[in-house]
Design an enzyme around this catalytic site. Structure first.
Site, PDB file in Angstrom:
ATOM      1  N   CYS A  48       0.909  -1.076   0.130  1.00 18.22           N
ATOM      2  CA  CYS A  48       0.080   0.071   0.010  1.00 18.22           C
ATOM      3  C   CYS A  48       0.981   1.376   0.009  1.00 18.22           C
ATOM      4  O   CYS A  48       1.401   1.556   1.039  1.00 18.22           O
ATOM      5  CB  CYS A  48      -0.846  -0.078   1.141  1.00 18.22           C
ATOM      6  SG  CYS A  48      -1.887   1.338   1.399  1.00 18.22           S
ATOM      7  N   CYS A  82      -0.417   4.074   2.217  1.00 20.13           N
ATOM      8  CA  CYS A  82      -0.148   3.823   3.876  1.00 20.13           C
ATOM      9  C   CYS A  82       1.181   4.177   4.102  1.00 20.13           C
ATOM     10  O   CYS A  82       1.471   4.608   4.941  1.00 20.13           O
ATOM     11  CB  CYS A  82      -0.504   2.331   3.957  1.00 20.13           C
ATOM     12  SG  CYS A  82      -2.158   1.631   3.492  1.00 20.13           S
ATOM     13  N   ASP A  83       2.013   3.614   3.191  1.00 13.15           N
ATOM     14  CA  ASP A  83       3.587   3.398   3.751  1.00 13.15           C
ATOM     15  C   ASP A  83       4.449   4.185   2.987  1.00 13.15           C
ATOM     16  O   ASP A  83       5.704   4.408   3.090  1.00 13.15           O
ATOM     17  CB  ASP A  83       4.063   2.018   3.500  1.00 13.15           C
ATOM     18  CG  ASP A  83       3.086   1.065   4.411  1.00 13.15           C
ATOM     19  OD1 ASP A  83       2.739   1.350   5.486  1.00 13.15           O
ATOM     20  OD2 ASP A  83       2.966  -0.089   3.961  1.00 13.15           O
TER      21      ASP A  83
END
Ligand code: NDP
Length: 331
Positions: free
Chosen positions: A133, A136-137
């Site tokens: 992701c 997300c990261d």
């Protein structure tokens, strides 16, 4: 007992909820405790959802869908479904923390899960450089050199997004042509920070406590090489989430829940499915939403038919009682 329980909170689930709620069926929607909102929560700009000419952020779109569903009376619970029993007239749905619910109909809109490469070090280094992701990261890879694997729209989107943080992004693909849509390809080709590594598959991930490099194999010559990177984003597609219904619902050869033609009807009466969990091909937010509509309408029709049968049986019973009573009066 509920009329409808909807399992899943992506565009299919929430659209089914909007329709079911507007039909006065007071649906209960069970959204996952950690992945509520589905895949769009991990997406940045959604440019192809009709009605948003300027684009809309994935999480914002999901919030709006939830708001719309709740406005008409959908109850949303953030909990994981752990078990379902579907073959009786009354379906039961067990959750992790909120207890067991019963309903006359169930709609599965459980979507799909990120596909993994299946490498031994992939799990070990997950969260230590390996990710599925970018939104997300991505932040953790500021000024780093990273690789994205895949040749579809997801890979193009992830790679393009990651250039906001990383100094360099290798796009590793096992062929020399991409599956991604033209517009996404062109955007990636035009990005100076992205370098394509063609005809290459990742066969190993190096690093003790964090990703330090990839071992690649040329899919044409078989030659192996090292690619020094500090991060690996896997964007190689998704698999339908069907673990709850194994052994209860029929599946297709693609692993999706089998439905009857263009309907959402599964092999069990009162059980419907919508969105990515039935669609191995189109898998768009809009097609998932449309599929959710179909499921809600199918469920509504099913419940109305049940009510009609129940009404007719009650009328027959009443008529029998009346004739039995008048026959008794005559004797
Ligand atoms: P796709 O199935 O479209 O693409 C998966 C890619 O990963 C393919 O290029 C495939 O290679 C490759 N791949 C699969 N398995 C492996 C493996 N084991 N090792 C290496 N490579 C592998 O998945 P996406 O997630 O990209 O897209 C899914 C759907 O979602 C599509 O319909 C897409 O259009 C849509 N989507 C739309 C977006 C948008 O419009 N903004 C954004 C993201 C997704 P090969 O080509 O060789 O099969």
């Amino acid at each position: 007992m509920r009329e409808i329980i909807i399992i899943g909170s992506g565009p299919a689930g929430f659209t089914a909820a909007i329709y079911a709620a507007r039909a006065g069926l007071n649906p209960l929607l069970l959204a996952s405790s950690v992945e509520a909102g589905g895949e769009l929560m991990n997406t940045t700009e959604v440019e192809n959802f009709p009605g948003f000419p300027e684009g809309i952020q994935g999480p914002e779109l999901m919030m709006k869908l939830q708001e719309q569903a709740e406005k008409f009376g959908t109850e949303v619970i953030l909990d994981d479904v752990t078990r379902v029993q579907l073959d009786d007239d009354v379906k039961t749905v067990e959750t992790g923390y909120s207890g067991t619910f019963e309903a006359r109909s169930v709609i599965f809109a459980t979507g799909s899960a990120y596909r993994k490469l299946g490498l031994p070090d992939e799990e070990r280094l997950s969260g230590r450089g390996v990710s599925w992701c970018a939104t997300c990261d991505g932040f953790f890879f500021k000024t780093k050199t990273i690789a994205v694997v895949g040749g579809g729209d997801s890979a193009m989107e992830e790679a393009t997004f990651l250039t906001r943080f990383a100094d360099k992004v290798y796009l590793v693909h096992r062929k020399d042509t991409l599956r991604a849509s033209k517009i996404m390809q062109e955007r990636a080709f035009a990005n100076e920070k992205i370098e394509f590594v063609w005809n290459s598959e990742v066969v190993g991930i190096a690093g003790e406590n964090a990703v330090e490099g990839l071992q690649l194999r040329d899919t044409v010559t078989g030659a192996e090489s090292e690619l020094p990177v500090q991060g690996l984003f896997v964007a190689i597609g998704n698999d339908p989430r069907v673990h709850l219904v194994h052994g209860q619902l029929d599946l297709t050869v693609d692993g999706t829940i089998a439905v009857d033609g263009r309907t959402s009807k599964t092999n069990l009466p009162g059980v419907f499915a919508a969105g990515d969990v039935i669609d191995p091909h189109y898998r768009q937010a809009v097609t998932a939403a449309a599929s959710g509509t179909v499921a809600a309408l199918d469920a509504e029709e099913y419940l109305a038919a049940l009510d009609q049968v129940a009404g007719e049986s009650a009328a027959d019973l009443a008529a029998d009682l009346v004739s039995a009573t008048s026959a008794g009066n005559r004797t």
